[in-house]
Motif scaffolding. Sequence first.
Motif, PDB file in Angstrom:
ATOM      1  N   MET B  36       0.963  -1.092  -0.041  1.00  0.00           N
ATOM      2  CA  MET B  36       0.003   0.181   0.340  1.00  0.00           C
ATOM      3  C   MET B  36       0.826   1.235  -0.092  1.00  0.00           C
ATOM      4  O   MET B  36       0.496   2.057  -0.959  1.00  0.00           O
ATOM      5  CB  MET B  36      -0.769  -0.082   1.134  1.00  0.00           C
ATOM      6  CG  MET B  36      -1.948  -1.093   1.325  1.00  0.00           C
ATOM      7  SD  MET B  36      -2.713  -0.942   2.937  1.00  0.00           S
ATOM      8  CE  MET B  36      -3.755  -2.512   2.774  1.00  0.00           C
ATOM      9  N   GLU B  37       1.884   1.176   0.925  1.00  0.00           N
ATOM     10  CA  GLU B  37       2.557   2.520   0.930  1.00  0.00           C
ATOM     11  C   GLU B  37       3.453   2.461  -0.486  1.00  0.00           C
ATOM     12  O   GLU B  37       3.753   3.755  -0.650  1.00  0.00           O
ATOM     13  CB  GLU B  37       3.843   2.314   2.151  1.00  0.00           C
ATOM     14  CG  GLU B  37       4.153   3.666   2.514  1.00  0.00           C
ATOM     15  CD  GLU B  37       5.294   3.875   3.704  1.00  0.00           C
ATOM     16  OE1 GLU B  37       5.176   2.680   4.284  1.00  0.00           O
ATOM     17  OE2 GLU B  37       5.969   4.672   3.497  1.00  0.00           O
ATOM     18  N   ARG B  42       4.529   5.761  -5.141  1.00  0.00           N
ATOM     19  CA  ARG B  42       4.533   5.711  -6.765  1.00  0.00           C
ATOM     20  C   ARG B  42       3.440   6.663  -7.392  1.00  0.00           C
ATOM     21  O   ARG B  42       3.737   7.438  -8.202  1.00  0.00           O
ATOM     22  CB  ARG B  42       4.581   4.438  -7.397  1.00  0.00           C
ATOM     23  CG  ARG B  42       5.702   3.529  -7.012  1.00  0.00           C
ATOM     24  CD  ARG B  42       5.424   1.933  -7.411  1.00  0.00           C
ATOM     25  NE  ARG B  42       5.554   2.323  -8.785  1.00  0.00           N
ATOM     26  CZ  ARG B  42       6.796   1.475  -9.362  1.00  0.00           C
ATOM     27  NH1 ARG B  42       7.569   0.993  -8.917  1.00  0.00           N
ATOM     28  NH2 ARG B  42       6.878   1.811 -10.888  1.00  0.00           N
ATOM     29  N   THR B  43       2.217   6.683  -6.905  1.00  0.00           N
ATOM     30  CA  THR B  43       0.985   7.246  -7.469  1.00  0.00           C
ATOM     31  C   THR B  43       0.668   8.494  -6.776  1.00  0.00           C
ATOM     32  O   THR B  43      -0.082   9.279  -7.481  1.00  0.00           O
ATOM     33  CB  THR B  43      -0.006   6.372  -7.389  1.00  0.00           C
ATOM     34  OG1 THR B  43      -0.558   6.314  -6.013  1.00  0.00           O
ATOM     35  CG2 THR B  43       0.069   5.216  -8.089  1.00  0.00           C
ATOM     36  N   TYR B  48      -4.120   5.303  -0.767  1.00  0.00           N
ATOM     37  CA  TYR B  48      -3.103   4.660  -0.687  1.00  0.00           C
ATOM     38  C   TYR B  48      -2.531   5.118   0.738  1.00  0.00           C
ATOM     39  O   TYR B  48      -2.266   4.279   1.648  1.00  0.00           O
ATOM     40  CB  TYR B  48      -2.320   4.494  -1.696  1.00  0.00           C
ATOM     41  CG  TYR B  48      -2.771   3.934  -2.809  1.00  0.00           C
ATOM     42  CD1 TYR B  48      -3.205   2.547  -2.506  1.00  0.00           C
ATOM     43  CD2 TYR B  48      -2.734   4.551  -4.218  1.00  0.00           C
ATOM     44  CE1 TYR B  48      -4.044   1.863  -3.678  1.00  0.00           C
ATOM     45  CE2 TYR B  48      -3.446   3.573  -5.315  1.00  0.00           C
ATOM     46  CZ  TYR B  48      -3.867   2.532  -5.020  1.00  0.00           C
ATOM     47  OH  TYR B  48      -4.329   1.929  -6.110  1.00  0.00           O
ATOM     48  N   LEU B  49      -2.427   6.461   0.841  1.00  0.00           N
ATOM     49  CA  LEU B  49      -1.714   6.755   2.314  1.00  0.00           C
ATOM     50  C   LEU B  49      -2.695   6.714   3.276  1.00  0.00           C
ATOM     51  O   LEU B  49      -2.244   6.155   4.446  1.00  0.00           O
ATOM     52  CB  LEU B  49      -1.456   8.293   2.239  1.00  0.00           C
ATOM     53  CG  LEU B  49      -0.656   8.816   3.538  1.00  0.00           C
ATOM     54  CD1 LEU B  49       0.374   8.102   3.934  1.00  0.00           C
ATOM     55  CD2 LEU B  49      -0.501  10.320   3.264  1.00  0.00           C
ATOM     56  N   SER B 122      12.937  10.237   3.558  1.00  0.00           N
ATOM     57  CA  SER B 122      12.262  10.390   2.302  1.00  0.00           C
ATOM     58  C   SER B 122      11.398   9.421   2.147  1.00  0.00           C
ATOM     59  O   SER B 122      11.308   8.282   2.935  1.00  0.00           O
ATOM     60  CB  SER B 122      13.135  10.523   1.276  1.00  0.00           C
ATOM     61  OG  SER B 122      13.681   9.319   0.853  1.00  0.00           O
ATOM     62  N   PRO B 123      10.251   9.686   1.510  1.00  0.00           N
ATOM     63  CA  PRO B 123       9.273   8.643   1.175  1.00  0.00           C
ATOM     64  C   PRO B 123       9.533   7.533   0.830  1.00  0.00           C
ATOM     65  O   PRO B 123       9.215   6.195   1.327  1.00  0.00           O
ATOM     66  CB  PRO B 123       8.177   9.277   0.266  1.00  0.00           C
ATOM     67  CG  PRO B 123       8.235  10.830   0.589  1.00  0.00           C
ATOM     68  CD  PRO B 123       9.714  11.110   0.898  1.00  0.00           C
TER      69      PRO B 123
END
Lengths: 340, 461
Positions: B36-37, B42-43, B48-49, B122-123
């Motif tokens: 999910m993360e 990516r999107t 999703y978050l 960072s993400p």
Amino acid sequence: MDQGILNLETLWFVLIAVLWTGFFFLEGFDFGVGILLPFIGKTDEDRRVMINTIGPTWDGNEVWLLTAGGAMFAAFPEWYATMFSGFYLALLLVLVGLIVRGVAFEYRSKNPNAAWRSMWDWAIFVGSFLPALLFGVAFGNLVRGLEIDAAGEYVGGFWALLNPYSLAMGVAAVAVFTFHGALFLTLKSKGVVYDRAVSVAGSMSIAATVILAGVMVWSYIQGDGGVVPGLLPILAVALLAASIWLVRSKIFAWAFALTGLTIAAIVAAIFIGMYPNVMTSTIDPAYSLTVFNASSSTMTLQIMSVVALIFVPIVLGYQTWSYWVFRKRIGREEVTTAPH
Amino acid sequence: MDAALLLARWQFGIVTVYHWLFVPITLGITWMVAIMETAWVRTKNPVYLRMTKFWGKLMLINFAIGVVTGIVQEFQFGMNWSTYSRFVGDIFGAPLAIEALLAFFIESTFLGLWIFGWKKLSPKVHVFTLWMVAFGTMASAFWILVAGSWMQYPIGYVINPATGRAEMANFLEIVTSKMLWSQFPHTIFVGFATAGAVMLGVSAWHLARKNHLEVMRKSAAFASVALLVGASGVALTGHFLGQVMVEVQPMKMAAAEALWETEQPASFSLFAVGDKENSRNAVNVVIPRALSLLSCNNLDCEVRGINDLQAEMVENHGPGDYIPNLFVTYWGFRLMVGSGMLMILIGALGVWFYLRGKLDEHWWFLKLALWVGIAAAFIGNATGWIFTEMGRQPWVVYEVLLTEGTNSPTVPAAWVATSLIGLSLLYGLLAIPAVYLFVKFAKAGPGEESENEDVAASMVY
């Protein structure tokens, strides 16, 4: 027969000493922070600040214990079997402490109810105090020697473990870890928690030094055929005494380094003093478990050595990175943005 | 049976099954939240978050109990089973130590980074830490199964004549054992099936109330796929595992089938009432030839029965009762398989309804997913372990070491009773806040989009 020290058994004895040192150094300040929770954390916010200073890393610190236990099982099954069955009830209490403490960290702040939080705060305190005390008692007994019979089993029962010397070692462990934890808070917190940690570190520096010095003197004068103390305990006390001055001069990072070195010196003193025994018999020295008669086969030790050689540096690498990521001090503003 | 031994066995059973209620969820959900993360990174689709945050919190509530109950697992071999530990330590200790070094450090360190690192990493690095946790849980499962599968199928060892203890002779043989490579994928699929069942059940609760439809539809669809793939994988690997069992532990499979006499072809029992006195079944409803088919992929092969196997064991190992508890193995096996079948069905229904866009339209399916799906997962997990461990009895290391006499000789029954009662009480009490928090956060649902900035603060302690 003298087998020298250049062998795999001795290497694993040293590695296990290193794992215990890592555990006491790292989890030592976690225990200290937990023990200080009700004393430094006067409000819920302050307690959250304290818990969050160790939040990201306590679990990784605890794995040093699991690795030490696993390594004892793998490298010295006889030692693992005798010690864990012999210290049965004490280890049960350690387990209960570690269980409630671990759950408390994760669950405490997930519900705003005051009674809920106070329950978990108690769990953190008890779950830090009890294991700190009992690990001290356990190592005190390793120093004194234990009633090990011809079959290599500990036959002394539970109450014999709670002898005055070992209990004193337990108290010393609590004192040193509490001081170590207070110093950790001086490095990782800010605001009122920092102020109180500074003051607690001042008093704990003296208390811990006095208690440790007393127990170390006791180690020299007790002649039970256990560990020969050597000079390391003197060094440990000297390091701790030096930290009194460092704390007064507010040089906390160096003081923290010294409490860490004190812990390392004591673990080293115990292990060097025991060697080549891992558990000394007070019934007959011939019954003692040694690194040679308690160890696994050469093949197992070789495989374990390769695994340790590759992975211990990697573990140290990412654990260090984790401490680097969370290097900033924690204060009220870091915990009050939460919606709880 | 000696009281201390009996109590130690009960303790091992209770703490292991309890531990295993939480661990399969961890095994699957870490991967699912990591996916999910990753989708969010990516999107940048905020749904999703919100999913990551919602399921991530439930993951953490579950993770905590799995971690702390795992400490008991490592300590109790030495505490309660010192004779066993002395005998097997050379082989059994190594994977345990490797598990701590390779898996526990990764899981604990990177989970800490994930929980507290929302604003500091960072993400991409942040999601990487969760992938490391997911990898760590899998490594943990692998190494503990290296140890566990060796007890089921001991290979790669010699008995040292001087000490009478088992010593490692071939590490490669141990880590490539066919028992291990049947049990490991079986266990990993179990993780996905269990996490899928829990996730689908929670999503169904919200869908039935038309809450958070966007997040919950996506979650339910994802969970259905995990459940269907996971449970089907469990069945398939279970089939292979069963065939390995027929080969290396024929007594366990004969006990699972209450198959007293060797049969060719062999029938699969659907319902039996045993009569152990006379070594036969009083009642037995069967499907002809089905057991032959399951055991060796053809309709005619011979499957050996309990009476022959018992006689053979007596011949090889001396007099004794080598038959495991038939009631537990027979019904444990059926409950395990039945739960697995139910889970496949629920997963298939979920995927089917999702593909037709009707995931939230059938109230009966939503109720089924919530009440039956989750229950089946837990029952299947518990009975699966009970079956495989009890089916190995009276051996602790199959055909090498009997369970009797391997408990700690210096630990009296009173101590074991103390720990048995103490740990059972503690575990029982811990279930209350765990379930309370899980239900509280599950019912609260994901935050709204505007709250997303708080994700970092909402996870810290």
